[in-house]
Design a protein around this motif. Structure first.
Motif, mmCIF file in Angstrom:
data_model
loop_
_atom_site.group_PDB
_atom_site.id
_atom_site.type_symbol
_atom_site.label_atom_id
_atom_site.label_comp_id
_atom_site.label_asym_id
_atom_site.label_seq_id
_atom_site.Cartn_x
_atom_site.Cartn_y
_atom_site.Cartn_z
ATOM 1 N N LEU A 84 -42.966 -7.525 -7.342
ATOM 2 C CA LEU A 84 -42.733 -8.509 -9.051
ATOM 3 C C LEU A 84 -43.599 -7.393 -9.470
ATOM 4 O O LEU A 84 -43.811 -7.369 -11.240
ATOM 5 C CB LEU A 84 -43.731 -9.772 -8.210
ATOM 6 C CG LEU A 84 -43.371 -10.214 -6.823
ATOM 7 C CD1 LEU A 84 -44.607 -11.630 -6.657
ATOM 8 C CD2 LEU A 84 -42.027 -11.527 -7.688
ATOM 9 N N ILE A 85 -44.309 -6.655 -8.891
ATOM 10 C CA ILE A 85 -45.066 -5.696 -9.968
ATOM 11 C C ILE A 85 -45.013 -3.879 -9.609
ATOM 12 O O ILE A 85 -45.211 -3.387 -8.289
ATOM 13 C CB ILE A 85 -46.619 -6.318 -9.946
ATOM 14 C CG1 ILE A 85 -46.583 -7.782 -10.817
ATOM 15 C CG2 ILE A 85 -47.587 -5.178 -11.055
ATOM 16 C CD1 ILE A 85 -48.355 -7.636 -10.665
ATOM 17 N N HIS A 86 -45.083 -3.747 -10.812
ATOM 18 C CA HIS A 86 -44.911 -1.855 -10.540
ATOM 19 C C HIS A 86 -46.364 -1.415 -11.167
ATOM 20 O O HIS A 86 -47.470 -1.963 -12.084
ATOM 21 C CB HIS A 86 -43.692 -1.044 -12.319
ATOM 22 C CG HIS A 86 -42.987 -1.174 -11.825
ATOM 23 N ND1 HIS A 86 -42.085 -0.643 -10.682
ATOM 24 C CD2 HIS A 86 -42.498 -2.045 -12.419
ATOM 25 C CE1 HIS A 86 -40.837 -0.983 -11.179
ATOM 26 N NE2 HIS A 86 -40.616 -1.822 -12.153
ATOM 27 N N ARG A 87 -46.781 -0.983 -10.140
ATOM 28 C CA ARG A 87 -48.058 -0.136 -10.023
ATOM 29 C C ARG A 87 -48.366 1.147 -10.484
ATOM 30 O O ARG A 87 -47.709 1.618 -9.555
ATOM 31 C CB ARG A 87 -48.799 -0.983 -9.093
ATOM 32 C CG ARG A 87 -48.906 -2.154 -8.889
ATOM 33 C CD ARG A 87 -49.796 -2.240 -7.525
ATOM 34 N NE ARG A 87 -49.700 -3.486 -6.629
ATOM 35 C CZ ARG A 87 -48.530 -4.449 -6.576
ATOM 36 N NH1 ARG A 87 -47.739 -3.734 -6.263
ATOM 37 N NH2 ARG A 87 -49.049 -5.399 -5.545
ATOM 38 N N THR A 88 -49.364 1.862 -11.569
ATOM 39 C CA THR A 88 -49.423 3.711 -11.685
ATOM 40 C C THR A 88 -50.783 2.829 -11.638
ATOM 41 O O THR A 88 -51.564 2.505 -12.428
ATOM 42 C CB THR A 88 -48.559 3.714 -12.911
ATOM 43 O OG1 THR A 88 -48.911 3.628 -14.217
ATOM 44 C CG2 THR A 88 -46.572 3.304 -12.431
ATOM 45 N N THR A 89 -50.929 5.084 -11.857
ATOM 46 C CA THR A 89 -52.514 5.356 -12.325
ATOM 47 C C THR A 89 -52.838 4.402 -14.136
ATOM 48 O O THR A 89 -53.769 4.122 -14.109
ATOM 49 C CB THR A 89 -52.803 6.209 -12.160
ATOM 50 O OG1 THR A 89 -52.036 6.584 -12.543
ATOM 51 C CG2 THR A 89 -52.581 6.355 -10.547
ATOM 52 N N ARG A 90 -52.139 3.983 -14.753
ATOM 53 C CA ARG A 90 -52.035 4.109 -16.043
ATOM 54 C C ARG A 90 -51.767 2.483 -16.614
ATOM 55 O O ARG A 90 -53.031 2.070 -17.015
ATOM 56 C CB ARG A 90 -51.496 4.655 -16.577
ATOM 57 C CG ARG A 90 -51.795 6.373 -16.421
ATOM 58 C CD ARG A 90 -51.512 7.098 -17.829
ATOM 59 N NE ARG A 90 -51.868 8.965 -17.672
ATOM 60 C CZ ARG A 90 -51.556 9.578 -18.567
ATOM 61 N NH1 ARG A 90 -49.987 9.076 -19.763
ATOM 62 N NH2 ARG A 90 -51.662 11.297 -18.939
ATOM 63 N N LYS A 91 -51.472 1.926 -16.052
ATOM 64 C CA LYS A 91 -50.183 0.702 -16.238
ATOM 65 C C LYS A 91 -50.116 -0.343 -14.851
ATOM 66 O O LYS A 91 -49.096 0.247 -13.929
ATOM 67 C CB LYS A 91 -49.640 0.212 -17.729
ATOM 68 C CG LYS A 91 -48.010 1.224 -17.264
ATOM 69 C CD LYS A 91 -47.478 1.332 -18.772
ATOM 70 C CE LYS A 91 -45.949 1.574 -18.274
ATOM 71 N NZ LYS A 91 -45.143 1.535 -19.542
ATOM 72 N N LEU A 92 -49.387 -1.426 -15.714
ATOM 73 C CA LEU A 92 -49.505 -2.460 -14.703
ATOM 74 C C LEU A 92 -48.265 -3.205 -15.535
ATOM 75 O O LEU A 92 -47.821 -3.519 -16.503
ATOM 76 C CB LEU A 92 -50.350 -3.362 -13.327
ATOM 77 C CG LEU A 92 -50.179 -4.524 -13.605
ATOM 78 C CD1 LEU A 92 -51.146 -4.618 -12.374
ATOM 79 C CD2 LEU A 92 -49.323 -5.610 -13.725
ATOM 80 N N SER A 93 -47.026 -3.513 -14.870
ATOM 81 C CA SER A 93 -45.479 -3.669 -15.691
ATOM 82 C C SER A 93 -45.378 -5.111 -14.255
ATOM 83 O O SER A 93 -44.956 -4.622 -13.397
ATOM 84 C CB SER A 93 -45.054 -3.100 -15.597
ATOM 85 O OG SER A 93 -44.260 -1.716 -15.094
ATOM 86 N N LEU A 94 -44.115 -6.233 -14.636
ATOM 87 C CA LEU A 94 -43.580 -7.043 -14.191
ATOM 88 C C LEU A 94 -42.228 -5.703 -14.009
ATOM 89 O O LEU A 94 -41.865 -5.613 -15.104
ATOM 90 C CB LEU A 94 -43.348 -7.717 -14.789
ATOM 91 C CG LEU A 94 -44.586 -8.847 -15.061
ATOM 92 C CD1 LEU A 94 -44.923 -10.237 -15.761
ATOM 93 C CD2 LEU A 94 -45.010 -8.554 -13.733
ATOM 94 N N THR A 95 -41.925 -5.644 -12.352
ATOM 95 C CA THR A 95 -39.948 -5.643 -11.976
ATOM 96 C C THR A 95 -39.592 -7.132 -12.673
ATOM 97 O O THR A 95 -40.304 -7.916 -13.339
ATOM 98 C CB THR A 95 -40.751 -5.865 -10.562
ATOM 99 O OG1 THR A 95 -40.584 -6.956 -10.708
ATOM 100 C CG2 THR A 95 -41.400 -4.559 -9.934
ATOM 101 N N GLU A 96 -38.020 -6.342 -12.255
ATOM 102 C CA GLU A 96 -37.357 -7.953 -12.879
ATOM 103 C C GLU A 96 -37.750 -9.031 -12.169
ATOM 104 O O GLU A 96 -37.274 -9.646 -12.564
ATOM 105 C CB GLU A 96 -35.987 -6.702 -12.715
ATOM 106 C CG GLU A 96 -34.732 -8.027 -13.485
ATOM 107 C CD GLU A 96 -33.348 -6.913 -13.205
ATOM 108 O OE1 GLU A 96 -32.182 -8.623 -13.379
ATOM 109 O OE2 GLU A 96 -33.110 -5.981 -13.060
ATOM 110 N N ASP A 97 -37.534 -8.715 -10.726
ATOM 111 C CA ASP A 97 -38.292 -10.380 -10.282
ATOM 112 C C ASP A 97 -39.282 -10.814 -10.434
ATOM 113 O O ASP A 97 -39.035 -11.671 -10.373
ATOM 114 C CB ASP A 97 -38.035 -9.679 -8.332
ATOM 115 C CG ASP A 97 -36.922 -9.387 -8.685
ATOM 116 O OD1 ASP A 97 -35.632 -9.305 -8.588
ATOM 117 O OD2 ASP A 97 -36.366 -8.393 -7.347
#
Length: 321
Positions: free
Chosen positions: A47-60
């Motif tokens: 449900l969520i893309h996690r990176t060291t710099r930011k967080l964003s929603l996946t398409e799902d």
């Protein structure tokens, strides 16, 4: 699938980070991560893309969020309504309000309400910026001024009389403007969060705009008042900010033969969401606490008092506009 996991996902999406979601939920960051991982396992999707710099929603995640928000809000409202049926107001309530009004007037009005309803869990964010109530996770926003977001359902709490003010020292040095036209010769103290550096006065064929020389632009009403007291220039401010300074003789009302456009203190919630019983009760309480006319206008100058009496008043119960 647990409602706690769905609520955590909504909090993360609204906050934009795990740390901020953990702060809002009053949980550890590790618990937030565990709940999110458990939810993703239950739905079988990331449900969520996690990176060291930011967080964003996946398409799902973006597709799931809209319904997740409705689920969480419905559960919260249902729980609160059940409590209200038993004569008890309970559960979380998230508000945003301006810094100066929140500190000077909203806070003192809220405290007896919270003492009367100890099961309400209030989160109050003081911020002078215009906020997106839904995106920020607020149930409602308390604001002063014009209504600029058509997605909000607005209840008027009190009229807000604004006056032109300056210090006795400034007026002694520069003279008091006696007309709207003379204002343009003076230094102005302006509120930057509205993105304008002018004053508006109603006229038969539309508003008259006055652009004074800029002495200060600032995004806080307290500092505008203090700058006016210091003799920096003329400021257009609501009575709820300058009342005490007028009574103390630190500021004087300037009469230019016209009144600024009327404004209101209002509480607003996002359109399409039914307001909870506790939000309706709070709005009713604030109308009573502020008074009609509001108590901060009691010591207004004769000019301000006349304007306050002519301004529209809110009804005894909040009504949408």
């Amino acid at each position: 699938m647990k409602i706690e996991g769905i609520a955590t996902f909504v909090a993360v999406a609204e906050a934009g980070s795990l740390s901020e979601a953990a702060r809002r939920l009053r949980l550890s960051k590790s618990v937030v991560s565990e709940r999110l991982a458990e939810l993703e396992k239950s739905v079988g999707a990331s449900l969520i893309h996690r990176t060291t710099r930011k967080l964003s929603l996946t398409e799902d995640g973006a597709a799931f969020l809209e319904r997740a928000v409705r689920i969480v809000r419905e559960v919260e409202d249902a729980t609160a309504d059940l409590a209200a049926r038993r004569g008890t107001l309970a559960g979380p309530l998230r508000l945003s309000a301006p810094v100066t009004f929140g500190r000077m007037h909203l806070g003192p009005a809220l405290y007896p309400f919270l003492l009367q309803h100890p099961r309400i869990e209030l989160t109050l964010d003081l911020d002078d910026r215009r906020v997106d109530a839904a995106a920020a996770g607020h149930d409602a926003v308390v604001r002063h001024g014009p209504i600029v977001d058509s997605r909000l359902v607005v209840w008027r709490l009190a009229p807000s009389q604004r006056v032109l003010v300056a210090s006795p020292d400034y007026l002694a040095r520069h003279g008091a403007p006696a007309s709207i036209a003379e204002l343009e010769k003076h230094r102005g103290i302006f509120y930057t969060n509205r993105g304008i550096a002018d004053w508006r006065f109603p006229a038969p064929d539309g508003a008259v705009l006055v652009r004074a020389r800029v002495g200060l632009r600032v995004n806080n009403g307290d500092m505008m008042r203090d700058a006016a007291v210091a003799g920096l220039g003329v400021a257009l401010l609501p009575m709820f900010i300058v009342g005490a300074a007028l009574r103390a003789g630190e500021l004087r009302v300037i009469d230019v033969g016209a009144q600024p456009e009327p404004e209101f203190i209002f509480i607003a919630h996002t359109e399409g969401r039914r307001p909870s019983a506790k939000l309706r009760a709070l709005a009713d309480h604030l109308v009573t606490a502020f008074g009609k006319p509001p108590y901060w206008d009691e010591f207004a100058s004769p000019q301000a008092s006349r304007s306050s009496k002519s301004a529209p008043r809110s009804s005894s119960r909040p009504t949408g506009t």
